[in-house]
Scaffold this motif. Sequence first.
Motif, short mmCIF file in Angstrom:
data_model
loop_
_atom_site.label_atom_id
_atom_site.label_comp_id
_atom_site.label_asym_id
_atom_site.label_seq_id
_atom_site.Cartn_x
_atom_site.Cartn_y
_atom_site.Cartn_z
N SER A 3 2.56 16.46 3.32
CA SER A 3 3.49 16.57 4.25
C SER A 3 4.81 16.12 4.02
CB SER A 3 3.57 14.73 4.61
OG SER A 3 2.16 14.59 5.98
N THR A 4 5.34 15.75 4.01
CA THR A 4 7.04 16.03 3.38
C THR A 4 8.36 15.32 4.42
OG1 THR A 4 7.31 18.58 3.64
CG2 THR A 4 7.34 17.84 2.21
N GLY A 5 7.56 14.85 4.82
CA GLY A 5 9.05 13.80 6.36
C GLY A 5 7.86 13.52 6.93
N VAL A 6 8.55 12.46 7.58
CA VAL A 6 7.65 11.42 9.28
C VAL A 6 8.52 11.38 10.23
CG1 VAL A 6 8.54 9.82 8.06
CG2 VAL A 6 6.70 9.10 9.57
N LEU A 7 8.20 11.60 11.43
CA LEU A 7 9.30 10.92 12.18
C LEU A 7 8.88 9.63 13.43
CD1 LEU A 7 10.81 12.14 14.67
CD2 LEU A 7 9.04 12.95 16.06
N LEU A 8 9.89 8.91 13.15
CA LEU A 8 9.78 7.77 13.56
C LEU A 8 10.02 7.43 15.11
CD1 LEU A 8 11.09 5.66 10.07
CD2 LEU A 8 7.83 6.18 10.50
N GLY A 9 9.51 6.64 16.03
CA GLY A 9 10.09 5.89 16.82
C GLY A 9 10.37 5.05 17.10
N THR A 10 11.58 4.67 17.06
CA THR A 10 11.98 2.73 17.11
C THR A 10 12.82 2.34 18.44
OG1 THR A 10 13.39 1.07 15.82
CG2 THR A 10 14.40 3.76 15.88
N GLN A 11 12.69 1.33 18.72
CA GLN A 11 13.80 0.49 19.72
C GLN A 11 15.14 0.65 19.72
OE1 GLN A 11 12.60 0.09 22.47
NE2 GLN A 11 10.30 -0.22 21.78
N ALA A 12 15.45 0.82 18.73
CA ALA A 12 17.15 1.10 18.45
C ALA A 12 17.63 2.11 17.20
CB ALA A 12 17.97 -0.73 18.17
N VAL A 13 18.37 2.81 16.09
CA VAL A 13 18.93 3.18 15.48
C VAL A 13 19.22 2.39 14.30
CG1 VAL A 13 19.74 5.63 14.34
CG2 VAL A 13 17.92 5.39 15.94
N PRO A 14 19.14 1.75 12.97
CA PRO A 14 19.72 2.03 12.36
C PRO A 14 22.02 2.27 12.32
CG PRO A 14 18.00 1.34 11.12
CD PRO A 14 18.40 2.52 12.76
N GLY A 15 22.41 1.44 12.80
CA GLY A 15 24.26 1.71 12.60
C GLY A 15 25.00 2.08 11.59
N LEU A 16 23.86 2.21 10.16
CA LEU A 16 24.53 2.69 9.18
C LEU A 16 23.64 4.06 8.72
CD1 LEU A 16 26.77 2.33 6.83
CD2 LEU A 16 25.41 0.72 5.88
N GLY A 17 24.30 5.02 8.91
CA GLY A 17 23.91 6.56 7.81
C GLY A 17 23.18 7.25 8.53
N TYR A 18 22.70 7.49 9.78
CA TYR A 18 22.40 8.03 10.59
C TYR A 18 23.50 8.84 12.01
CZ TYR A 18 18.28 5.69 9.40
OH TYR A 18 17.81 5.28 8.01
N SER A 19 22.85 9.62 12.09
CA SER A 19 23.73 10.86 13.17
C SER A 19 22.49 10.83 14.06
CB SER A 19 24.77 12.16 12.66
OG SER A 19 24.26 12.53 11.93
N GLU A 20 23.38 11.48 15.75
CA GLU A 20 22.42 11.93 16.52
C GLU A 20 22.56 13.17 16.59
OE1 GLU A 20 21.23 10.90 21.19
OE2 GLU A 20 23.29 10.24 20.01
N ASP A 21 21.34 13.80 16.79
CA ASP A 21 21.72 15.49 17.11
C ASP A 21 22.42 15.71 18.05
OD1 ASP A 21 18.68 17.82 15.81
OD2 ASP A 21 19.72 18.66 17.57
N PRO A 22 23.04 17.42 17.75
CA PRO A 22 23.74 17.71 18.54
C PRO A 22 22.94 18.59 20.05
CG PRO A 22 23.93 19.00 16.67
CD PRO A 22 23.25 17.70 16.13
N GLU A 23 21.96 19.36 19.84
CA GLU A 23 21.15 19.75 20.71
C GLU A 23 19.93 18.66 21.26
OE1 GLU A 23 18.82 23.27 18.77
OE2 GLU A 23 20.98 24.03 17.60
N LEU A 24 19.76 17.50 20.64
CA LEU A 24 18.99 16.97 21.46
C LEU A 24 18.76 15.54 20.90
CD1 LEU A 24 15.49 18.32 19.70
CD2 LEU A 24 16.52 18.51 21.84
N PRO A 25 19.94 14.59 22.12
CA PRO A 25 20.02 13.41 22.76
C PRO A 25 18.59 12.83 22.13
CG PRO A 25 20.68 14.62 24.49
CD PRO A 25 19.57 15.63 23.41
N GLY A 26 18.73 11.47 21.66
CA GLY A 26 17.38 10.43 21.02
C GLY A 26 16.64 10.93 19.64
N LEU A 27 17.51 11.72 19.23
CA LEU A 27 17.07 12.40 18.54
C LEU A 27 17.73 12.13 17.07
CD1 LEU A 27 14.40 13.33 16.17
CD2 LEU A 27 15.63 15.61 16.24
N PHE A 28 17.61 11.45 16.12
CA PHE A 28 18.66 11.58 15.03
C PHE A 28 17.81 11.65 13.03
CE2 PHE A 28 19.23 8.45 18.35
CZ PHE A 28 20.51 8.30 18.21
#
Length: 350
Positions: free
Chosen positions: A237-262
């Motif tokens: 395993s080289t990664g993880v997909l985390l489900g969260t109620q709120a994405v931190p405001g610093l250092g993340y960008s939303e995927d242009p194709e899939l809203p809700g994926l950061f």
Amino acid sequence: MSSPCSPPLEPPAPSPGIPVPQGPITPPLSLPPNLPSLALLPPASSLQAPIPPPPPLPPPPAVGGPAPPHVFGLEKSQLLKEALEKAGPVPRSRDDVKRLLKLQKDRFRSDLQWILFCADLPSLIQEGPQCGLVALWMAGTLLAPPSGIPLERLVQMAVDRGYTAQGEMFSVANMGKLAQEALGCQAELLCGGLGGPNRDRVLRHLVSGHPLLIPYDEDFNHEPCQRKGYKAHWAVSTGVLLGTQAVPGLGYSEDPELPGLFHPVPSTARQPPSLPEEGSPGAVYLLSKQGKSWHYQLWDYDQVRDSNLQLTDFSPSRAADGRAYVVPAGGVRAGLCGQALLLSPKDSSC
């Protein structure tokens, strides 16, 4: 030599298409041997045949495209060759995750926002019972120099040290020793399962971008199942997909194709995400790869945890196949059950 009564020899019949000369024939001038008569040569202009245009240049190689998967034993298997030709280039981890999210959107909770932490790996299709060493080889590309460590070298080192007979690895502890020696990395043996206090340790390790080696029981679709260790297999395993109620405001960008994926923004300071609680089902998925497919898979964390925790018995079919296997004292339970391997670069503080 003909007799006096023999009729005179008639000249041979002319070849078709060659005109017969009429009238007396004047003998040609004496020429040096092997030199053709200039009178019989075609005009100078007809000696130069038209020069065909040069063939077109081959198309330039693709730049920056994904490399084809490394396939161990490809030269021996026509089936693998055909499968590789149909498969195309190795997908990137992010592309595979997005494909899975689109195809299986009902599987992922719509009440959560998702953050994907991932690292790309090359693919290596295993031959024989070498899934653990193949997983280690793939993990090594994140830990060792870019040239990597050849799989053949890993196999030979494992054989020389008595860890394996033909590539099988039934001991997480031995896998850790091999990783440290061959890859020059840190290897932390995790015991007691992937749940409880180990859960946050594993997730933070993956969020940091470091690989995790996991033994589990493999189902027909390569996903974790529970077969008491009869289908024991290895994945990285080289990664993880985390489900969260709120994405931190610093250092993340939303995927242009899939809203809700950061995605974390590369080379940017970011706030660590809050990890889902252990009692939150369907909120954590491991991004995993193993030696029977060059695609990434998303596995529910609890499913992996449960599969890893019930590896107790050696497969009866393997015990009866007449081959030699190296199994540690205490069997599969002692070597694999509830254990995993956290790998990180030697100079890492993780």
